[in-house]
Design an enzyme around this catalytic site. Structure first.
Site, short mmCIF file in Angstrom:
data_model
loop_
_atom_site.label_atom_id
_atom_site.label_comp_id
_atom_site.label_asym_id
_atom_site.label_seq_id
_atom_site.Cartn_x
_atom_site.Cartn_y
_atom_site.Cartn_z
CG HIS A 99 -0.35 -0.24 2.51
ND1 HIS A 99 0.01 -1.50 2.93
CD2 HIS A 99 -0.02 0.59 3.51
CE1 HIS A 99 0.53 -1.43 4.13
NE2 HIS A 99 0.54 -0.17 4.52
CG HIS A 115 0.89 5.32 3.93
ND1 HIS A 115 -0.03 5.26 4.95
CD2 HIS A 115 1.64 4.19 4.04
CE1 HIS A 115 0.16 4.14 5.65
NE2 HIS A 115 1.17 3.48 5.12
P1 5GP Z 1 1.42 0.46 7.34
O1 5GP Z 1 1.94 0.78 8.70
O2 5GP Z 1 1.23 -1.03 7.13
O3 5GP Z 1 2.22 1.10 6.25
O4 5GP Z 1 0.02 1.17 7.25
C1 5GP Z 1 -1.20 0.50 7.38
C2 5GP Z 1 -2.28 1.55 7.32
O5 5GP Z 1 -3.52 0.90 7.14
C3 5GP Z 1 -2.40 2.40 8.60
O6 5GP Z 1 -2.23 3.77 8.27
C4 5GP Z 1 -3.81 2.10 9.10
O7 5GP Z 1 -4.45 3.22 9.66
C5 5GP Z 1 -4.51 1.59 7.86
N1 5GP Z 1 -5.57 0.61 8.09
C6 5GP Z 1 -5.47 -0.51 8.85
N2 5GP Z 1 -6.64 -1.18 8.83
C7 5GP Z 1 -7.49 -0.47 8.05
C8 5GP Z 1 -8.86 -0.67 7.65
O8 5GP Z 1 -9.52 -1.64 8.01
N3 5GP Z 1 -9.39 0.26 6.83
C9 5GP Z 1 -8.68 1.36 6.40
N4 5GP Z 1 -9.33 2.22 5.61
N5 5GP Z 1 -7.40 1.58 6.76
C10 5GP Z 1 -6.82 0.67 7.57
#
Ligand code: 5GP
Ligand code: ZN
Length: 138
Positions: free
Chosen positions: A99, A101
């Protein structure tokens, strides 16, 4: 992948506020945003690492991510944006589905990346570049 939360969003098994969707990628609002508009752009195929993602997905991911950032700037509510991708647990990746951001920014939003500034010693740069060149493939 059946127990992946982002695959469930792709399959409409759990809800999300979607901003954009095409044949390869989906963009939706982050549930816990750094700034208002913080968006996640994901491939519609399950893959944990950007490095293992097929080139057409990688290309679409960056193209759509930059267009989403540009669109937020066009609303005139933001002046710029960060594109940020955590690849691997040690890099802060919590959800094991690639993903990007997209974080829309204004100078007054009060958010600061916790950057630090190291220095190289002696021949560390030469060693690093030699090791890199031994392994680099396109
Ligand atoms: P990472 O730390 O893996 O780069 O970021 C994961 C992101 O996914 C976090 O910013 C978190 O807020 C978001 N996230 C986690 N679970 C969900 C969800 O169920 N729905 C949405 N829309 N975002 C999520
Ligand atoms: Zn997945």
């Amino acid at each position: 992948m059946s127990d992946c939360i982002f695959c469930k969003i792709v399959d409409n098994e759990i809800p999300a506020h979607k901003l954009y969707e095409d044949d390869l990628v989906l963009a939706f609002l982050d549930i816990s945003p750094i700034t208002k508009g913080h968006t996640l752009v994901i491939p519609k195929v399950h893959q944990e690492s950007i490095s293992a993602l097929a080139p057409e997905y990688q290309a679409r991911l960056i193209d759509v991510s930059s267009k989403i950032g540009k669109t937020f700037v066009r609303t005139q509510e933001y002046d710029g944006f960060n594109l940020h991708l955590n690849n691997g647990q040690c890099a802060g990746q919590v959800v094991p589905h690639v993903h990007m951001h997209v974080v829309p920014r204004i100078g007054t939003d009060g958010f600061h990346w916790n950057w630090r500034s190291l220095e190289y010693k002696e021949n560390q740069i030469e060693v690093l570049i030699t090791k890199f060149n031994e392994k680099f493939t396109t």
